[in-house]
Design an enzyme around this catalytic site. Structure first.
Site, short mmCIF file in Angstrom:
data_model
loop_
_atom_site.label_atom_id
_atom_site.label_comp_id
_atom_site.label_asym_id
_atom_site.label_seq_id
_atom_site.Cartn_x
_atom_site.Cartn_y
_atom_site.Cartn_z
N GLU A 147 -4.84 3.03 6.25
CA GLU A 147 -4.64 2.97 4.80
C GLU A 147 -5.25 4.21 4.16
OE1 GLU A 147 -6.05 0.10 1.11
OE2 GLU A 147 -5.70 -0.81 3.08
N ARG A 166 0.81 -1.22 0.00
CA ARG A 166 0.00 0.00 0.00
C ARG A 166 0.85 1.27 0.00
NH1 ARG A 166 -2.33 -3.82 -0.86
NH2 ARG A 166 -4.31 -4.58 -0.02
N SER A 191 -11.17 -0.02 2.94
CA SER A 191 -10.38 -0.55 4.06
C SER A 191 -9.67 0.59 4.77
CB SER A 191 -9.36 -1.58 3.56
OG SER A 191 -10.01 -2.67 2.96
#
Length: 331
Positions: A327, A146, A224
């Protein structure tokens, strides 16, 4: 709660970036894709710039592959849908991830055992420092879980205008992550190769996601909210001991081996700490998937979302010794 920016600029042709006087724009400058992974914590005092160019170009690749150059403003799932309809392998496991193509290369989006970096050949961008258009090989973008150099060392320097993806013309199914194989087996008695088309896997992934994730068109969320932590194996064994003490000696903690380390689902830890469905004002940990924080009432304030986020982070750290990292990008 709605927030605003001082100036919003939408660019439909990359060449128009050459005409912009970036120093004259209200500062700071923030380049936004679809905004699906952002939490604005208040009004933004500067300029929000959005690349709204669309379209794609198919180019020849090496044997068994072809390359597709996709404009930054294309909805990423539209690209996934096109690839599946053409029988091309690569992005099918990334189906239904919200956002746009340009942002996918910044965030290195991922799901069900596949990351954007696995199929990115080249990132095309405007370099604000040299005021030139550049082509950056995917291997040079510093991709990790990520993250990328676009989020760290290069933050603010490049404006992504397009991404070239390297897709496979031969079957390359990725089934052994997150229950994909079991979901496929529920749809067919066995898994003969001729049934495993990119479209079949895409439809399966969409089915999985729709069962547990909120539709952002109906319930506000940024997907998320937390990254899944990767920890040392010794640390993981301590977590296993805690879980067995609470759930019984036969209990198995979900995890994925990452080399010498272990990835532990943040959703599992959040659930184990009793947060599933918890609400703070209008913010809520989504009952079907605790990795997601939603605007349950449509009126949640940034302060309520951040307060719920911090409560989750603090509890997980106290119980498991792990500090979760969001995130979602906070602006």
């Amino acid at each position: 709660m709605k927030v605003s920016c001082r100036l919003y600029v939408e660019v439909t042709e990359p060449e128009d970036l050459l005409t912009l006087d970036f120093d004259a724009l209200p500062q700071p400058l923030f380049v936004m894709g679809g905004g699906s992974n952002l939490l604005f914590t208040g009004d933004f005092p500067g300029t929000v710039l959005h690349m709204a160019n669309t379209g794609h170009t198919v180019m020849p690749g090496s044997t068994g592959h072809l390359c597709v150059r996709v404009a930054a403003g294309v909805v990423f799932d539209d690209f996934c849908a096109w690839a599946a309809s053409e029988g091309l392998w690569g992005p099918e496991n990334l189906s239904l991830i919200p956002g746009e193509v340009g942002a996918s290369a910044v965030q290195n989006i991922g799901a069900y055992g596949v990351e954007a970096k696995d199929i990115i050949d080249t990132v095309h961008a405007f370099d604000r420092t040299t005021r030139t258009f550049v082509d950056i090989p995917g291997a040079d973008c510093g991709y990790g879980y990520r993250t990328s150099l676009f989020k760290t060392d290069w933050k603010g320097r490049y404006i992504i205008t397009a991404v070239t993806f390297r897709l496979s013309t031969v079957p390359q199914p990725k089934l052994d992550y997150g229950g994909v194989r079991k979901a496929i087996e529920r749809r067919i008695d066995s898994i003969p190769d001729e049934n495993l088309t990119p479209q079949f896997i895409r439809d399966t992934i969409i089915g999985i996601r729709e069962q547990k994730l909120p539709d952002p068109k109906e319930i506000g969320s940024a997907g998320s909210f937390f990254c899944n932590p990767v920890i040392e194996r010794e640390h993981f064994e301590r977590i296993v001991a805690i879980a067995k003490a609470e759930n019984g000696p036969e209990y198995e903690v979900p995890h994925y081996d990452v080399g010498e380390k272990v990835k532990v689902p943040a959703a599992w830890m959040i659930d184990q700490c009793g947060f599933k469905g918890m609400r703070l004002g209008g913010a809520q940990v989504y009952p079907k998937q605790p990795l997601v924080i939603v605007n349950a009432t449509g009126t949640a304030t940034p302060e309520e979302i951040v307060a719920l986020e911090q409560r989750v982070i603090g509890t997980i750290k106290e119980k498991y010794g792990i500090e979760l990292h969001p995130e979602v990008e906070h602006v």
